[in-house]
Design a protein around this motif. Structure first.
Motif, PDB file in Angstrom:
ATOM      1  N   GLY A 236       0.799  -1.222   0.000  1.00  0.00           N
ATOM      2  CA  GLY A 236       0.000   0.000   0.000  1.00  0.00           C
ATOM      3  C   GLY A 236       0.828   1.266   0.000  1.00  0.00           C
ATOM      4  N   VAL A 237       2.070   1.179  -0.479  1.00  0.00           N
ATOM      5  CA  VAL A 237       2.935   2.374  -0.553  1.00  0.00           C
ATOM      6  C   VAL A 237       2.733   3.031  -1.921  1.00  0.00           C
ATOM      7  N   LEU A 238       1.521   3.487  -2.162  1.00  0.00           N
ATOM      8  CA  LEU A 238       1.117   3.899  -3.501  1.00  0.00           C
ATOM      9  C   LEU A 238       1.903   5.091  -4.028  1.00  0.00           C
ATOM     10  N   ASP A 239       2.251   6.027  -3.154  1.00  0.00           N
ATOM     11  CA  ASP A 239       2.999   7.187  -3.632  1.00  0.00           C
ATOM     12  C   ASP A 239       4.311   6.748  -4.279  1.00  0.00           C
ATOM     13  N   GLN A 240       5.039   5.853  -3.594  1.00  0.00           N
ATOM     14  CA  GLN A 240       6.295   5.354  -4.139  1.00  0.00           C
ATOM     15  C   GLN A 240       6.069   4.478  -5.365  1.00  0.00           C
ATOM     16  N   SER A 241       5.045   3.641  -5.313  1.00  0.00           N
ATOM     17  CA  SER A 241       4.781   2.731  -6.430  1.00  0.00           C
ATOM     18  C   SER A 241       4.458   3.496  -7.709  1.00  0.00           C
ATOM     19  N   VAL A 242       3.619   4.520  -7.586  1.00  0.00           N
ATOM     20  CA  VAL A 242       3.259   5.308  -8.766  1.00  0.00           C
ATOM     21  C   VAL A 242       4.503   6.008  -9.321  1.00  0.00           C
ATOM     22  N   ARG A 243       5.356   6.511  -8.449  1.00  0.00           N
ATOM     23  CA  ARG A 243       6.568   7.188  -8.909  1.00  0.00           C
ATOM     24  C   ARG A 243       7.533   6.222  -9.603  1.00  0.00           C
ATOM     25  N   ALA A 244       7.398   4.928  -9.325  1.00  0.00           N
ATOM     26  CA  ALA A 244       8.263   3.931  -9.950  1.00  0.00           C
ATOM     27  C   ALA A 244       7.699   3.389 -11.259  1.00  0.00           C
ATOM     28  N   THR A 245       6.483   3.810 -11.623  1.00  0.00           N
ATOM     29  CA  THR A 245       5.771   3.218 -12.746  1.00  0.00           C
ATOM     30  C   THR A 245       5.910   4.049 -14.018  1.00  0.00           C
ATOM     31  N   ALA A 246       6.020   3.358 -15.137  1.00  0.00           N
ATOM     32  CA  ALA A 246       6.140   4.024 -16.434  1.00  0.00           C
ATOM     33  C   ALA A 246       4.835   4.700 -16.824  1.00  0.00           C
ATOM     34  N   LEU A 247       4.941   5.691 -17.700  1.00  0.00           N
ATOM     35  CA  LEU A 247       3.755   6.360 -18.225  1.00  0.00           C
ATOM     36  C   LEU A 247       2.831   5.326 -18.867  1.00  0.00           C
ATOM     37  N   GLY A 248       1.577   5.305 -18.441  1.00  0.00           N
ATOM     38  CA  GLY A 248       0.625   4.345 -18.964  1.00  0.00           C
ATOM     39  C   GLY A 248       0.731   2.970 -18.331  1.00  0.00           C
ATOM     40  N   ALA A 263       2.684   7.489   9.039  1.00  0.00           N
ATOM     41  CA  ALA A 263       3.882   8.109   8.460  1.00  0.00           C
ATOM     42  C   ALA A 263       3.955   7.930   6.952  1.00  0.00           C
ATOM     43  N   ALA A 264       3.054   7.106   6.379  1.00  0.00           N
ATOM     44  CA  ALA A 264       3.093   6.864   4.941  1.00  0.00           C
ATOM     45  C   ALA A 264       2.726   8.137   4.176  1.00  0.00           C
ATOM     46  N   GLU A 265       3.370   8.329   3.043  1.00  0.00           N
ATOM     47  CA  GLU A 265       3.087   9.510   2.237  1.00  0.00           C
ATOM     48  C   GLU A 265       1.728   9.361   1.547  1.00  0.00           C
ATOM     49  N   PRO A 266       0.881  10.382   1.576  1.00  0.00           N
ATOM     50  CA  PRO A 266      -0.396  10.308   0.864  1.00  0.00           C
ATOM     51  C   PRO A 266      -0.176  10.359  -0.645  1.00  0.00           C
ATOM     52  N   LEU A 267      -1.073   9.760  -1.381  1.00  0.00           N
ATOM     53  CA  LEU A 267      -1.002   9.772  -2.843  1.00  0.00           C
ATOM     54  C   LEU A 267      -1.891  10.888  -3.368  1.00  0.00           C
ATOM     55  N   SER A 268      -1.298  11.805  -4.082  1.00  0.00           N
ATOM     56  CA  SER A 268      -2.065  12.934  -4.599  1.00  0.00           C
ATOM     57  C   SER A 268      -2.620  12.627  -5.979  1.00  0.00           C
ATOM     58  N   ALA A 269      -3.709  13.294  -6.311  1.00  0.00           N
ATOM     59  CA  ALA A 269      -4.301  13.151  -7.645  1.00  0.00           C
ATOM     60  C   ALA A 269      -3.325  13.628  -8.714  1.00  0.00           C
ATOM     61  N   ALA A 270      -2.535  14.636  -8.377  1.00  0.00           N
ATOM     62  CA  ALA A 270      -1.574  15.161  -9.345  1.00  0.00           C
ATOM     63  C   ALA A 270      -0.517  14.116  -9.684  1.00  0.00           C
ATOM     64  N   THR A 271      -0.094  13.333  -8.692  1.00  0.00           N
ATOM     65  CA  THR A 271       0.905  12.295  -8.943  1.00  0.00           C
ATOM     66  C   THR A 271       0.339  11.226  -9.871  1.00  0.00           C
ATOM     67  N   VAL A 272      -0.910  10.809  -9.628  1.00  0.00           N
ATOM     68  CA  VAL A 272      -1.541   9.790 -10.470  1.00  0.00           C
ATOM     69  C   VAL A 272      -1.744  10.318 -11.881  1.00  0.00           C
ATOM     70  N   PHE A 273      -2.277  11.530 -11.978  1.00  0.00           N
ATOM     71  CA  PHE A 273      -2.561  12.098 -13.300  1.00  0.00           C
ATOM     72  C   PHE A 273      -1.279  12.328 -14.086  1.00  0.00           C
ATOM     73  N   GLY A 274      -0.273  12.846 -13.408  1.00  0.00           N
ATOM     74  CA  GLY A 274       0.985  13.127 -14.083  1.00  0.00           C
ATOM     75  C   GLY A 274       1.686  11.878 -14.573  1.00  0.00           C
ATOM     76  N   GLY A 275       1.472  10.754 -13.879  1.00  0.00           N
ATOM     77  CA  GLY A 275       2.101   9.502 -14.291  1.00  0.00           C
ATOM     78  C   GLY A 275       1.287   8.696 -15.274  1.00  0.00           C
ATOM     79  N   GLY A 276       0.024   9.086 -15.478  1.00  0.00           N
ATOM     80  CA  GLY A 276      -0.842   8.324 -16.383  1.00  0.00           C
ATOM     81  C   GLY A 276      -0.973   6.870 -15.973  1.00  0.00           C
ATOM     82  N   VAL A 277      -0.996   6.630 -14.661  1.00  0.00           N
ATOM     83  CA  VAL A 277      -0.931   5.267 -14.125  1.00  0.00           C
ATOM     84  C   VAL A 277      -2.319   4.747 -13.778  1.00  0.00           C
ATOM     85  N   THR A 278      -2.553   3.486 -14.079  1.00  0.00           N
ATOM     86  CA  THR A 278      -3.769   2.805 -13.644  1.00  0.00           C
ATOM     87  C   THR A 278      -3.482   2.081 -12.337  1.00  0.00           C
ATOM     88  N   ILE A 279      -4.350   2.292 -11.345  1.00  0.00           N
ATOM     89  CA  ILE A 279      -4.227   1.586 -10.066  1.00  0.00           C
ATOM     90  C   ILE A 279      -5.361   0.567  -9.985  1.00  0.00           C
TER      91      ILE A 279
END
Length: 337
Positions: A236-248, A263-279
């Motif tokens: 559930g470390v989504l912030d880090q996982s999204v940052r590790a994922t390729a566009l699309g 203490a876990a970092e929250p996942l922002s909508a901007a991070t998801v949108f900017g990465g074009g990632v499907t969760i």
């Protein structure tokens, strides 16, 4: 026969009961259980932290395999002597998961920590012939979850990069299945010993997240700044996982334990949108996926990683060992012959 039941009054959450051996009804099988496996899911059920409904006093355990010893009237899909695994969600036959399929062994339905179980004929699948019962016990929950994570959704193509986190049961199977699919696999671990074992299983690269908390940056370095096509997130470390994922790319969310940490970092909508990632959050897999997985395991001759085997009378000891968290591979319960 002997069986283990959920109990709020027992120190380890389980109560042993002796009951008459049941008889199968129409469309049902009587299965002599031969092996079970433990997982984090069982601990969550025993601790009262599981998100799905739990029936008080239900037979515990969702991972079990055995041999068909009797048939009820009208059974046409199984025969006496068949080696079978029980499906964790017996009503989920195919297609996407929905709440109508949420009845689950070992929580709302009687499970498999018992000497004999009555199961609907559609609630079992044949296990690969080359596997022992102890090995096959690793399949119904964590293996099927990993199969769904790697090959469900958009699926993995040869040459793509899959990132697996840690060395838990789902991650080990995800590594094995991703290699079967022809993918490059990057794994993470904070243990040098476990890192070597991950490489032995086929990991192309292993990142030490203890030494490098920003491990997602290293994933990008290893992929020429592109990122992994698929991330199997068991924590559930989504912030880090999204940052590790390729566009699309795709993040398959299997677990949430670390994501619940304050203490876990929250996942922002901007991070998801900017990465074009499907969760894509998942819950194990369907019967149809189980059958497909077993075909692939048979064809490849794949064998699960087993850490330690306990006897059926040693379930409390097995749970205590599992809670320590020092295992690598599945902790299995073997029934006496």
């Amino acid at each position: 026969m002997k069986s283990y039941h959920l109990s709020a009054t027992s120190p380890d959450g389980l109560e042993v009961r002796n009951r008459p051996t049941p008889e199968p009804g129409r469309g049902q099988l009587l299965v002599r259980m031969r092996a079970n496996a433990l997982s984090l899911r069982e601990l969550k059920v025993l601790e009262g932290k599981y998100p799905l409904p739990i029936t008080p006093g239900v037979v515990a355990g969702c991972e079990g395999v055995g041999e068909v010893v009797a048939l009820g009237p009208g059974v046409s899909r199984a025969a006496v002597g068949d080696r079978v695994a029980a499906t964790v969600f017996p009503q989920w036959l195919d297609g996407p998961f929905s709440f109508e399929y949420a009845a689950q062994l070992g929580s709302s339905l009687d499970g498999t920590l018992t000497e004999y179980a009555v199961i609907d004929e559609l609630g079992v699948v044949a296990i690969p012939a080359h596997l022992s019962f102890e090995e096959a016990a690793a399949l119904p929950l964590v293996a099927l979850t990993a199969w769904n994570a790697v090959l469900g959704g958009r699926g993995v193509l040869p040459g793509e990069t899959v990132l697996t986190l840690g060395s838990g049961g789902v991650s080990l199977f995800a590594l094995q299945f991703a290699k079967l699919a022809g993918a490059r696999v990057i794994a993470t671990s904070s243990s040098k010993q476990k890192a070597e074992r991950l490489r032995d299983l086929g990991a192309d690269e292993v990142i030490d997240y203890g030494q490098n908390p920003a491990w997602y940056d290293e994933v990008r370095q290893l992929t020429g700044s592109r990122g992994a096509d698929h991330v199997i997130d068991v924590a559930g470390v989504l912030d880090q996982s999204v940052r590790a994922t390729a566009l699309g790319g795709e993040v398959t969310l299997v677990g949430i334990s670390q994501g619940l940490d304050a203490a876990a970092e929250p996942l922002s909508a901007a991070t998801v949108f900017g990465g074009g990632v499907t969760i894509r959050p998942i819950a194990v897999g369907s019967r149809a996926q189980f059958v497909a997985m077993n075909r692939a395991i048979t064809q490849a001759g794949l064998r699960p990683v087993i850490d330690r085997v306990f006897g059926f009378g040693e379930v409390p000891e097995a749970l205590a060992y599992y809670r320590q968290g020092a295992f690598f591979g599945k902790v299995v319960i073997r029934h006496d012959s």
